[in-house]
Design a protein around this motif. Structure first.
Motif, PDB file in Angstrom:
ATOM      1  N   SER A  18       0.805  -1.227   0.000  1.00 55.49           N
ATOM      2  CA  SER A  18       0.000   0.000   0.000  1.00 55.49           C
ATOM      3  C   SER A  18       0.837   1.275   0.000  1.00 55.49           C
ATOM      4  O   SER A  18       0.328   2.346  -0.334  1.00 55.49           O
ATOM      5  N   MET A  19       2.120   1.173   0.375  1.00 56.34           N
ATOM      6  CA  MET A  19       2.978   2.357   0.400  1.00 56.34           C
ATOM      7  C   MET A  19       4.059   2.324  -0.685  1.00 56.34           C
ATOM      8  O   MET A  19       5.009   3.101  -0.652  1.00 56.34           O
ATOM      9  N   GLN A  20       3.921   1.432  -1.652  1.00 59.50           N
ATOM     10  CA  GLN A  20       4.870   1.432  -2.771  1.00 59.50           C
ATOM     11  C   GLN A  20       4.696   2.685  -3.615  1.00 59.50           C
ATOM     12  O   GLN A  20       3.600   3.227  -3.705  1.00 59.50           O
ATOM     13  N   ASN A  21       5.771   3.222  -4.209  1.00 57.25           N
ATOM     14  CA  ASN A  21       7.098   2.637  -4.180  1.00 57.25           C
ATOM     15  C   ASN A  21       7.976   3.217  -3.072  1.00 57.25           C
ATOM     16  O   ASN A  21       9.183   2.958  -3.026  1.00 57.25           O
ATOM     17  N   THR A  22       7.374   3.962  -2.177  1.00 56.24           N
ATOM     18  CA  THR A  22       8.144   4.543  -1.077  1.00 56.24           C
ATOM     19  C   THR A  22       8.667   3.454  -0.151  1.00 56.24           C
ATOM     20  O   THR A  22       9.837   3.460   0.241  1.00 56.24           O
ATOM     21  N   LEU A  23       7.789   2.522   0.206  1.00 54.93           N
ATOM     22  CA  LEU A  23       8.154   1.389   1.053  1.00 54.93           C
ATOM     23  C   LEU A  23       7.740   0.099   0.357  1.00 54.93           C
ATOM     24  O   LEU A  23       6.631   0.015  -0.185  1.00 54.93           O
ATOM     25  N   GLN A  24       8.621  -0.872   0.397  1.00 58.39           N
ATOM     26  CA  GLN A  24       8.369  -2.134  -0.280  1.00 58.39           C
ATOM     27  C   GLN A  24       7.873  -3.202   0.701  1.00 58.39           C
ATOM     28  O   GLN A  24       8.118  -3.118   1.918  1.00 58.39           O
ATOM     29  N   VAL A  25       7.192  -4.194   0.157  1.00 60.87           N
ATOM     30  CA  VAL A  25       6.749  -5.324   0.974  1.00 60.87           C
ATOM     31  C   VAL A  25       7.965  -5.981   1.623  1.00 60.87           C
ATOM     32  O   VAL A  25       8.997  -6.190   0.972  1.00 60.87           O
ATOM     33  N   HIS A  26       7.845  -6.266   2.924  1.00 60.68           N
ATOM     34  CA  HIS A  26       8.874  -6.913   3.737  1.00 60.68           C
ATOM     35  C   HIS A  26       9.963  -5.947   4.206  1.00 60.68           C
ATOM     36  O   HIS A  26      10.906  -6.376   4.873  1.00 60.68           O
ATOM     37  N   ASP A  27       9.849  -4.663   3.893  1.00 66.70           N
ATOM     38  CA  ASP A  27      10.781  -3.691   4.475  1.00 66.70           C
ATOM     39  C   ASP A  27      10.606  -3.663   5.988  1.00 66.70           C
ATOM     40  O   ASP A  27       9.488  -3.801   6.513  1.00 66.70           O
ATOM     41  N   ARG A  28      11.720  -3.459   6.689  1.00 65.16           N
ATOM     42  CA  ARG A  28      11.680  -3.234   8.131  1.00 65.16           C
ATOM     43  C   ARG A  28      12.062  -1.779   8.364  1.00 65.16           C
ATOM     44  O   ARG A  28      13.081  -1.309   7.879  1.00 65.16           O
ATOM     45  N   ILE A  29      11.203  -1.046   9.094  1.00 65.21           N
ATOM     46  CA  ILE A  29      11.434   0.378   9.299  1.00 65.21           C
ATOM     47  C   ILE A  29      11.546   0.705  10.785  1.00 65.21           C
ATOM     48  O   ILE A  29      11.097  -0.059  11.639  1.00 65.21           O
ATOM     49  N   LEU A  30      12.158   1.854  11.061  1.00 69.43           N
ATOM     50  CA  LEU A  30      12.193   2.382  12.414  1.00 69.43           C
ATOM     51  C   LEU A  30      11.278   3.596  12.494  1.00 69.43           C
ATOM     52  O   LEU A  30      11.216   4.408  11.567  1.00 69.43           O
ATOM     53  N   VAL A  31      10.584   3.703  13.621  1.00 71.85           N
ATOM     54  CA  VAL A  31       9.601   4.766  13.830  1.00 71.85           C
ATOM     55  C   VAL A  31       9.991   5.593  15.038  1.00 71.85           C
ATOM     56  O   VAL A  31      10.278   5.054  16.114  1.00 71.85           O
ATOM     57  N   ASN A  32      10.037   6.908  14.853  1.00 71.11           N
ATOM     58  CA  ASN A  32      10.347   7.842  15.935  1.00 71.11           C
ATOM     59  C   ASN A  32       9.089   8.099  16.759  1.00 71.11           C
ATOM     60  O   ASN A  32       8.090   8.607  16.248  1.00 71.11           O
ATOM     61  N   GLU A  33       9.140   7.751  18.045  1.00 75.03           N
ATOM     62  CA  GLU A  33       7.979   7.901  18.921  1.00 75.03           C
ATOM     63  C   GLU A  33       8.038   9.151  19.801  1.00 75.03           C
ATOM     64  O   GLU A  33       7.143   9.370  20.618  1.00 75.03           O
ATOM     65  N   ILE A  34       9.077   9.953  19.642  1.00 76.66           N
ATOM     66  CA  ILE A  34       9.274  11.075  20.557  1.00 76.66           C
ATOM     67  C   ILE A  34       8.269  12.197  20.290  1.00 76.66           C
ATOM     68  O   ILE A  34       8.152  12.686  19.175  1.00 76.66           O
ATOM     69  N   ALA A  35       7.550  12.595  21.329  1.00 72.18           N
ATOM     70  CA  ALA A  35       6.677  13.789  21.302  1.00 72.18           C
ATOM     71  C   ALA A  35       5.755  13.817  20.090  1.00 72.18           C
ATOM     72  O   ALA A  35       5.766  14.767  19.306  1.00 72.18           O
ATOM     73  N   ILE A  36       4.945  12.775  19.940  1.00 70.18           N
ATOM     74  CA  ILE A  36       3.976  12.758  18.848  1.00 70.18           C
ATOM     75  C   ILE A  36       2.709  13.488  19.288  1.00 70.18           C
ATOM     76  O   ILE A  36       1.986  13.033  20.177  1.00 70.18           O
ATOM     77  N   ASN A  37       2.452  14.624  18.686  1.00 69.01           N
ATOM     78  CA  ASN A  37       1.246  15.385  18.972  1.00 69.01           C
ATOM     79  C   ASN A  37       0.933  16.265  17.758  1.00 69.01           C
ATOM     80  O   ASN A  37       1.645  16.228  16.752  1.00 69.01           O
ATOM     81  N   ARG A  38      -0.096  17.041  17.861  1.00 66.73           N
ATOM     82  CA  ARG A  38      -0.534  17.848  16.723  1.00 66.73           C
ATOM     83  C   ARG A  38       0.571  18.781  16.216  1.00 66.73           C
ATOM     84  O   ARG A  38       0.751  18.958  15.002  1.00 66.73           O
ATOM     85  N   SER A  39       1.344  19.348  17.117  1.00 58.42           N
ATOM     86  CA  SER A  39       2.354  20.325  16.708  1.00 58.42           C
ATOM     87  C   SER A  39       3.557  19.688  16.028  1.00 58.42           C
ATOM     88  O   SER A  39       4.316  20.370  15.332  1.00 58.42           O
ATOM     89  N   THR A  40       3.762  18.371  16.214  1.00 56.46           N
ATOM     90  CA  THR A  40       4.932  17.712  15.624  1.00 56.46           C
ATOM     91  C   THR A  40       4.592  16.938  14.356  1.00 56.46           C
ATOM     92  O   THR A  40       5.497  16.387  13.718  1.00 56.46           O
ATOM     93  N   LEU A  41       3.315  16.881  13.980  1.00 60.89           N
ATOM     94  CA  LEU A  41       2.902  16.172  12.773  1.00 60.89           C
ATOM     95  C   LEU A  41       2.718  17.148  11.616  1.00 60.89           C
ATOM     96  O   LEU A  41       2.167  18.242  11.792  1.00 60.89           O
ATOM     97  N   ASN A  42       3.180  16.740  10.449  1.00 57.96           N
ATOM     98  CA  ASN A  42       3.106  17.592   9.265  1.00 57.96           C
ATOM     99  C   ASN A  42       2.480  16.843   8.098  1.00 57.96           C
ATOM    100  O   ASN A  42       2.577  15.610   8.008  1.00 57.96           O
ATOM    101  N   ARG A  43       1.874  17.593   7.205  1.00 52.93           N
ATOM    102  CA  ARG A  43       1.334  16.990   5.992  1.00 52.93           C
ATOM    103  C   ARG A  43       2.480  16.364   5.199  1.00 52.93           C
ATOM    104  O   ARG A  43       3.526  16.975   5.003  1.00 52.93           O
ATOM    105  N   GLY A  44       2.307  15.129   4.780  1.00 52.55           N
ATOM    106  CA  GLY A  44       3.355  14.416   4.060  1.00 52.55           C
ATOM    107  C   GLY A  44       4.141  13.453   4.929  1.00 52.55           C
ATOM    108  O   GLY A  44       4.846  12.589   4.399  1.00 52.55           O
ATOM    109  N   ASP A  45       4.031  13.563   6.256  1.00 54.34           N
ATOM    110  CA  ASP A  45       4.702  12.609   7.140  1.00 54.34           C
ATOM    111  C   ASP A  45       4.123  11.213   6.932  1.00 54.34           C
ATOM    112  O   ASP A  45       2.915  11.046   6.721  1.00 54.34           O
TER     113      ASP A  45
END
Length: 233
Positions: free
Chosen positions: A64-91
């Motif tokens: 569903s996220m091709q071609n940015t991310l491929q099936v079976h990719d392993r990714i890291l996710v930043n969990e620090i301070a997730i709130n309205r002010s830290t989220l942007n369109r396109g993230d």
């Protein structure tokens, strides 16, 4: 006589040293075992803290996220301070199922790598209850699909989306016109013709919107396979 006494004294000294060594050796072993247990506990606490508040690993199960991310990719996710002010369109964000998005989705057995990452605290057994999409609409946005060029407009301005998998324009065969609630997001996959995203869940309890409180974090790095390693975004 003195010579014999010396030999006797040396033998006694060797016996005493052996007895002393035998008494001390278990104490050294117990001390070593204690230190190992302390190191393990500290490592587990650090791993828990990192997973809970800093970074977490996720597996990409679909295209569903091709071609940015491929099936079976392993990714890291930043969990620090997730709130309205830290989220942007396109993230690109990982979020818990808001309710009904994953009904009927097939589960998969974790691989040895995934099990090791779970033990290390970098992933969790509930990873299968999460999705990954791109933020298109932020709180308060008016999102409309689509103009004659197949572009989505946000607050009257068409979006330039070079990340969309071609040939996926128009972006949606299902027109929509939504106002994003103040505490939510409108999200879509980059592979627009093969993504069960906000568009496909307008009949769910959340009407296709993702509450910000359900967002785990922002994807920032592909770590596996080696050929795909790169920063995201």
């Amino acid at each position: 006589m003195n010579l014999r006494a010396t030999h006797t004294d040396d033998a006694s000294e060797h016996v005493s040293t052996a007895v002393l060594d035998a008494a001390i050796r278990p104490r050294y072993f117990l001390t070593f075992l204690r230190d190992i247990l302390i190191i393990i506990v500290i490592a587990l606490l650090v791993s828990w803290f990192v997973k809970t508040y800093v970074v977490r690993s996720f597996f990409i199960p679909s295209g569903s996220m091709q071609n940015t991310l491929q099936v079976h990719d392993r990714i890291l996710v930043n969990e620090i301070a997730i709130n309205r002010s830290t989220l942007n369109r396109g993230d690109i964000v990982v979020f818990q199922d808001p309710g009904g998005w994953l009904d009927g989705a097939p589960g998969t057995e974790p691989t040895l790598i995934e099990q090791a990452l779970e033990v290390a605290g970098l992933t969790a057994s509930d990873s299968g209850n999460h999705l990954i999409k791109r933020i298109i609409g932020l709180p308060g946005d008016h999102v409309v699909c689509c103009n004659d060029l197949g572009q989505i407009a946000v607050n009257g301005t068409p979006l330039d989306e070079p990340y969309i998998r071609e040939p996926d324009r128009p972006s949606s065969s299902q027109p929509f016109d939504v106002e994003v609630p103040e505490d939510s997001l409108w999200v879509m996959g980059d592979n627009r013709n093969s993504s069960s995203d906000s568009r496909a869940n307008v009949s769910s309890p959340g009407k296709g919107f993702v509450p910000i409180q359900d967002v785990v974090g922002k994807a920032f790095l592909v770590v596996w396979p080696i050929a795909h390693i790169r920063l995201i975004g």
